[in-house]
Every structure is written in structure tokens, then in C-alpha cells.
Design a protein around this motif. Structure first.
Motif, PDB file in Angstrom:
ATOM      1  N   VAL A  48     -22.212  66.228  67.952  1.00 52.26           N
ATOM      2  CA  VAL A  48     -22.931  66.421  65.867  1.00 52.26           C
ATOM      3  C   VAL A  48     -24.422  65.821  65.900  1.00 52.26           C
ATOM      4  CG1 VAL A  48     -22.253  66.375  63.940  1.00 52.26           C
ATOM      5  CG2 VAL A  48     -20.476  66.034  64.751  1.00 52.26           C
ATOM      6  N   THR A  49     -25.532  67.633  65.704  1.00 50.33           N
ATOM      7  CA  THR A  49     -26.717  66.850  66.150  1.00 50.33           C
ATOM      8  C   THR A  49     -27.411  68.091  64.948  1.00 50.33           C
ATOM      9  OG1 THR A  49     -27.139  67.786  68.066  1.00 50.33           O
ATOM     10  CG2 THR A  49     -27.390  65.434  67.960  1.00 50.33           C
ATOM     11  N   GLN A  50     -27.364  68.598  64.436  1.00 47.65           N
ATOM     12  CA  GLN A  50     -28.379  69.358  63.640  1.00 47.65           C
ATOM     13  C   GLN A  50     -29.843  69.668  63.146  1.00 47.65           C
ATOM     14  OE1 GLN A  50     -25.813  69.993  60.483  1.00 47.65           O
ATOM     15  NE2 GLN A  50     -24.104  70.989  61.240  1.00 47.65           N
ATOM     16  N   PRO A  51     -30.635  69.536  64.421  1.00 50.73           N
ATOM     17  CA  PRO A  51     -32.551  69.095  63.659  1.00 50.73           C
ATOM     18  C   PRO A  51     -33.013  69.988  63.005  1.00 50.73           C
ATOM     19  CG  PRO A  51     -31.591  70.149  66.401  1.00 50.73           C
ATOM     20  CD  PRO A  51     -30.529  69.941  65.177  1.00 50.73           C
ATOM     21  N   TYR A  52     -32.136  71.653  63.230  1.00 48.04           N
ATOM     22  CA  TYR A  52     -33.226  72.843  62.420  1.00 48.04           C
ATOM     23  C   TYR A  52     -33.156  72.439  60.918  1.00 48.04           C
ATOM     24  CZ  TYR A  52     -34.683  73.308  66.794  1.00 48.04           C
ATOM     25  OH  TYR A  52     -35.144  73.381  68.212  1.00 48.04           O
ATOM     26  N   ARG A  53     -33.188  72.775  59.919  1.00 49.40           N
ATOM     27  CA  ARG A  53     -33.300  72.497  58.555  1.00 49.40           C
ATOM     28  C   ARG A  53     -33.696  73.875  57.529  1.00 49.40           C
ATOM     29  NH1 ARG A  53     -32.537  69.154  54.733  1.00 49.40           N
ATOM     30  NH2 ARG A  53     -32.705  67.459  55.805  1.00 49.40           N
ATOM     31  N   CYS A  54     -33.121  74.555  56.879  1.00 50.30           N
ATOM     32  CA  CYS A  54     -34.034  75.570  56.270  1.00 50.30           C
ATOM     33  C   CYS A  54     -34.671  75.171  55.364  1.00 50.30           C
ATOM     34  CB  CYS A  54     -32.492  76.580  56.214  1.00 50.30           C
ATOM     35  SG  CYS A  54     -33.638  77.923  55.025  1.00 50.30           S
ATOM     36  N   ALA A  55     -35.529  75.387  55.284  1.00 55.35           N
ATOM     37  CA  ALA A  55     -36.863  75.714  53.994  1.00 55.35           C
ATOM     38  C   ALA A  55     -36.675  76.454  53.117  1.00 55.35           C
ATOM     39  CB  ALA A  55     -38.136  75.870  54.469  1.00 55.35           C
ATOM     40  N   ILE A  56     -35.851  77.369  52.940  1.00 56.23           N
ATOM     41  CA  ILE A  56     -35.280  77.504  51.615  1.00 56.23           C
ATOM     42  C   ILE A  56     -33.804  76.936  50.515  1.00 56.23           C
ATOM     43  CG2 ILE A  56     -34.987  79.674  50.416  1.00 56.23           C
ATOM     44  CD1 ILE A  56     -36.428  81.150  52.962  1.00 56.23           C
ATOM     45  N   CYS A  57     -33.040  76.623  51.647  1.00 56.10           N
ATOM     46  CA  CYS A  57     -31.394  76.819  51.083  1.00 56.10           C
ATOM     47  C   CYS A  57     -31.175  74.697  51.512  1.00 56.10           C
ATOM     48  CB  CYS A  57     -30.603  76.951  51.566  1.00 56.10           C
ATOM     49  SG  CYS A  57     -29.859  77.297  52.951  1.00 56.10           S
TER      50      CYS A  57
END
Length: 83
Positions: A48-57
Motif C-alpha cells: 500500500v503505497t500511493q505517492p501521487y496526489r491529485c492537486a485538485i481533490c
């Protein structure tokens, strides 16, 4: 005309037994064709790794491609920024 199905002996021998190089996932017991496939499967399905974040939501994604798909689906028309 469709080809005839393989004989039952072929199915039993080639599609139910694991070959010596097959690897079993310790998390879900799925059989994979090689150690490389096993490592990729574990990374894709069980880490469980999620290094990319949406800048909008703020939604988190595991891969850049997944973030791009998210952006296309939910924020089409707004320029993509990767945080």
C-alpha cells in the motif's frame, strides 16, 4: 468453425499442476509464472503505497498513469499538476 477443445488429459496436466519455476504469493496464494512476476504482483496488489496526489481533490494514486486516468475522469478540462 471453432477448433475443438483440448482433451481432458491435456487440461489436467498442463493447467492444474504448477511447474518448478512457478511462485506462490504468500498473501493470496495466487500462482505466478516466475519470481519477477511474483514480485511485481506483490507490489501491485499487496503493498500500500500511493505517492501521487491529485492537486485538485487530494485523491492518492499508486502510479502516475493512475493519477492521469483519475484526472481525465474527474477533472477533465483543468490542467494536470502532480504534487
Amino acid at each position: 468453425m471453432m477448433p475443438s477443445p483440448p482433451p481432458p488429459s491435456h487440461l489436467l496436466h498442463h493447467h492444474t499442476q504448477s511447474s518448478p519455476q512457478q511462485q506462490e504469493c504468500p498473501h493470496c496464494l495466487k500462482m505466478l509464472s516466475s519470481r519477477q512476476s511474483l514480485l511485481r504482483h506483490i507490489d501491485d496488489r499487496h503493498v500500500v503505497t500511493q505517492p501521487y496526489r491529485c492537486a485538485i481533490c487530494g485523491s492518492m494514486c499508486k502510479t502516475k498513469n493512475a493519477l492521469q486516468k483519475h484526472h481525465y475522469t474527474y477533472h477533465r478540462g483543468i490542467p494536470l499538476r502532480i504534487i
